[in-house]
Design an enzyme around this catalytic site. Structure first.
Site, PDB file in Angstrom:
ATOM      1  N   GLY A   1       0.803  -1.218   0.000  1.00 15.38           N
ATOM      2  CA  GLY A   1       0.000   0.000   0.000  1.00 15.38           C
ATOM      3  C   GLY A   1       0.836   1.267   0.000  1.00 15.38           C
ATOM      4  N   THR A   2       1.904   1.274   0.756  1.00 11.90           N
ATOM      5  CA  THR A   2       2.739   2.478   0.828  1.00 11.90           C
ATOM      6  C   THR A   2       3.335   2.811  -0.538  1.00 11.90           C
ATOM      7  OG1 THR A   2       3.240   2.311   3.174  1.00 11.90           O
ATOM      8  CG2 THR A   2       4.887   3.399   1.813  1.00 11.90           C
TER       9      THR A   2
ATOM     10  N   SER B   1      -4.211  -3.499  -1.006  1.00 10.82           N
ATOM     11  CA  SER B   1      -3.197  -4.112  -0.154  1.00 10.82           C
ATOM     12  C   SER B   1      -3.624  -5.522   0.242  1.00 10.82           C
ATOM     13  CB  SER B   1      -3.007  -3.215   1.079  1.00 10.82           C
ATOM     14  OG  SER B   1      -2.371  -3.924   2.101  1.00 10.82           O
ATOM     15  N   ALA B   2      -2.648  -6.409   0.450  1.00 12.69           N
ATOM     16  CA  ALA B   2      -2.950  -7.830   0.657  1.00 12.69           C
ATOM     17  C   ALA B   2      -2.959  -8.268   2.114  1.00 12.69           C
ATOM     18  CB  ALA B   2      -1.937  -8.689  -0.110  1.00 12.69           C
ATOM     19  N   HIS B   3      -2.047  -7.706   2.940  1.00 18.48           N
ATOM     20  CA  HIS B   3      -1.820  -8.347   4.238  1.00 18.48           C
ATOM     21  C   HIS B   3      -2.885  -8.038   5.285  1.00 18.48           C
ATOM     22  CE1 HIS B   3       0.520  -4.558   4.902  1.00 18.48           C
ATOM     23  NE2 HIS B   3      -0.063  -4.654   6.086  1.00 18.48           N
TER      24      HIS B   3
ATOM     25  N   THR C   1      11.834  -7.153 -10.608  1.00 20.56           N
ATOM     26  CA  THR C   1      11.366  -8.517 -10.833  1.00 20.56           C
ATOM     27  C   THR C   1      10.041  -8.749 -10.104  1.00 20.56           C
ATOM     28  OG1 THR C   1      13.634  -9.267 -11.017  1.00 20.56           O
ATOM     29  CG2 THR C   1      11.990 -10.947 -10.520  1.00 20.56           C
TER      30      THR C   1
ATOM     31  N   CYS D   1       1.221   8.273  24.448  1.00 19.33           N
ATOM     32  CA  CYS D   1       2.199   7.412  25.102  1.00 19.33           C
ATOM     33  C   CYS D   1       2.566   6.207  24.249  1.00 19.33           C
ATOM     34  CB  CYS D   1       1.656   6.921  26.440  1.00 19.33           C
ATOM     35  SG  CYS D   1       2.276   7.879  27.817  1.00 19.33           S
TER      36      CYS D   1
END
Lengths: 212, 387
Positions: free
Chosen positions: B74-75, B202-204, B240, B327
């Site tokens: 995603g990034t 995104s996949a994860h 690749t 925090c």
């Protein structure tokens, strides 16, 4: 697996000693605020003749470091005279806890500050305080030495983060050697202002970041 | 880790064992580089696996396979979309618009472009995290090249009305990028209906592997390559191809569907209900209307307690959650999303994010609510803010 906290910290966090309110406290102090994320309230019961801390209680709104330090500092202070208890610093608390992560030291310092302020307040209310003296650069520096550099976990004066301080007609300016867009800049600015602003003759505090 | 209740699925979710199984042959059997159809057999097999994966992703959002590029996540997709669109427009339009609650990969890309001479306007959101559509419309100028508004929010789960946002962008002639990293397969996204030009996937977070993502690029969208090298991914992203990752991503998409989403919705409802029954004085962060909220997102603020303490207590009880408290953050500042939503520092400090997946159970929701009650009660007992 390694949690960032020592077993001692976790033990005090899970089972804090001396917690709660005290109805007939001789002195109390509050440090921090819900806005800054950590707040400690500390109560003292002092024997008037011997000036021994007979009872001490604290309350905490804060993270694990804050709660654990409150627990340990009250244990250390209990049974000591005010003069002995004044010498308890965050280093002593930190040692007792087996070391806090450096980024968390600023949360822990609040409990130590609350103890000192409560003792000061006791001294004021019992006629033991000194006279009001005008704020000087040295007094500002001394106060700033209670602000922790979150990068190093040591105070901002000792670590050289504070470059210069100027005092004049109620205006205090503090130069900090950190880029203005540093991740800790905003936090540090408000901590410095909170520390200096309460001085009786200070009207305005300006924090200027000079780092590249 | 056996009895752990893992509720940080919006950070990373368990890779589904079926996904792992689908990926394995692409490590030690079909490990050749995905090459052209005129290459050797292993290269062609790898190419076919990559193309099949691309088709599966494309079908899910009603796109064509040629419109899907695989990236490292995603990034990277967000960086390529924002910087790539800006670079392609250089010498012409030079203004960008994004919301104040975008993921840092969008926000910081926009801010970096600002340093390179582009203009940037950040759009306000309301108290539930919805983009102010009037402010959005007013922010788009004749020289605005790209608007980047996320689909679902990472912290409070707000699903933006993309159809209306896309309508505004079309009317005003600006490209629309949407970061669907947190919503893909969990909230509807049909690109035959919604005219977005660039979409990050995104996949994860949906039980796929880490290290693989995708960017949808609508046909004809001007975008400049950012990663230079060989001719890969329609010459828009060199490097690749991660065939095993793409295969895993596609399998994860196949395994997610309406039934799984409904299951997560039911868990979400149950956790909200159980928390309401067990704990006093908390506020829901994000949309009250569950239809406008990502199915896996439960975010609440417990009054009078600080989040990092709650997180640590829950962790010791075997429950994994996170908080928007200062925090907890690396910058020692409270959640930027919550600040943009107008929350007090105290509300951000007391916020806890539970994000659910199809691997969670009803019993886990009940235990989480009970443990939250115990922890919050214990912390309130020692809080100076309690009466």
């Amino acid at each position: 697996m390694a949690l960032p906290y020592s077993e001692k910290v976790l033990d005090h966090f899970l089972h804090p000693h001396n917690v709660g309110k005290m109805k007939d406290a001789d002195a109390l102090a509050t440090e921090g605020s819900p806005a800054c994320g950590d707040m400690v309230k500390l109560y003292l019961k002092v024997d008037e003749k011997s000036r021994v801390i007979q009872d001490i209680k604290f309350e905490s709104y804060g993270c694990a470091s804050n709660i654990a330090t409150g627990s340990v500092i009250t244990e250390l202070a209990k049974g000591k005279t005010l003069d002995e208890a004044k010498k308890i610093n965050w280093k002593a608390a930190n040692e007792e806890l087996g070391g806090l992560p450096s980024v968390k030291v600023h949360c822990a310092v609040l409990a130590v500050d609350a103890l000192r302020t409560a003792i000061e307040n006791y001294e004021h209310s019992h006629g033991l305080n000194k006279e009001k003296i005008p704020t000087t650069e040295d007094i500002v520096m001394k106060r700033l030495s209670r602000v922790i550099n979150p990068i190093a976990g040591l105070d901002v004066v000792k670590t050289g983060l504070v470059k210069e301080v100027r005092v004049g007609q109620g205006d205090v300016t503090v130069w900090v050697d950190l880029p203005e867009d540093h991740q800790f800049a905003n936090n540090l600015r408000s901590e410095i202002i909170e520390r200096i602003e309460p001085l009786w003759d200070v009207q305005r505090v300006t924090v200027t970041f000079t780092g590249a | 880790m056996e009895n752990r209740i893992y509720l940080d699925n919006a950070a990373a979710s368990r890779t589904d064992p079926e996904v792992v199984r689908a990926m394995l042959p692409y490590f030690d059997e079909i490990y050749a580089v995905a090459s052209s159809q005129f290459s050797h057999t292993p290269g062609i097999l790898a190419r076919e696996a990559l193309d099949r994966s691309r088709e599966i992703l494309a079908r899910r959002i009603a796109a064509s396979p040629e419109e899907i590029l695989f990236t490292s996540g995603g990034t990277e997709s967000n960086n390529l979309a924002v910087k790539g669109a800006a670079w392609a427009a250089r010498g012409g339009k030079k203004h960008l618009v994004c919301s104040k609650i975008e993921h840092p990969s969008v926000l910081h890309s926009c801010q970096w472009l600002e340093k390179q001479g582009f203009g940037l306007t950040t759009v306000r959101v309301d108290g539930e995290g919805f983009v102010d559509l009037d402010h959005l419309e007013k922010s788009i100028r004749p020289d605005t090249l790209l608007v980047s508004i996320q689909h679902g929010n990472q912290e409070v789960g707000t699903i933006q009305p993309l159809d209306r946002i896309a309508g505004i962008c079309r009317k005003k002639g600006a490209l629309l990028h949407t970061d669907a990293s947190f919503s893909f397969t969990q909230a509807d996204l049909d690109l035959s209906v919604i005219p977005a030009d660039l979409v990050t996937l995104s996949a994860h977070r949906i039980h796929g592997p880490k290290g693989i993502g995708a960017l949808y690029v609508r046909k004809g969208t001007p975008i400049e390559k950012m990663m230079h090298g060989g001719y890969h991914e329609y010459n828009l992203r060199s490097g690749t191809e991660n065939v095993a990752g793409a295969v895993g991503f596609a399998r994860a998409v196949e395994l997610s569907g309406a039934r799984e989403t409904a299951r997560i919705r039911a868990l979400q409802r149950r956790l909200f209900e159980r928390l309401a029954a067990a704990v006093d004085d908390f506020r829901i962060n994000g949309p009250e209307d569950m239809e406008s909220r990502l199915p896996g997102n439960v975010n609440v603020s417990f009054d009078r307690v600080e989040g990092e303490s709650v997180v640590l207590h829950l962790d010791m009880k075997g429950i994994s959650v996170i908080t928007g408290s200062a925090c907890f953050s690396r910058s020692l500042e409270p959640s930027a999303v919550m600040m943009a939503m107008g929350f007090s520092h105290e509300r951000a400090h007391g916020s806890i994010r539970f994000t659910l997946s199809r691997f969670n159970t009803e019993e886990e929701m009940d235990r989480t609510a009970e443990s939250s009650r115990d922890v919050v009660e214990a912390l309130r007992k020692i809080s100076p803010l309690s009466k």
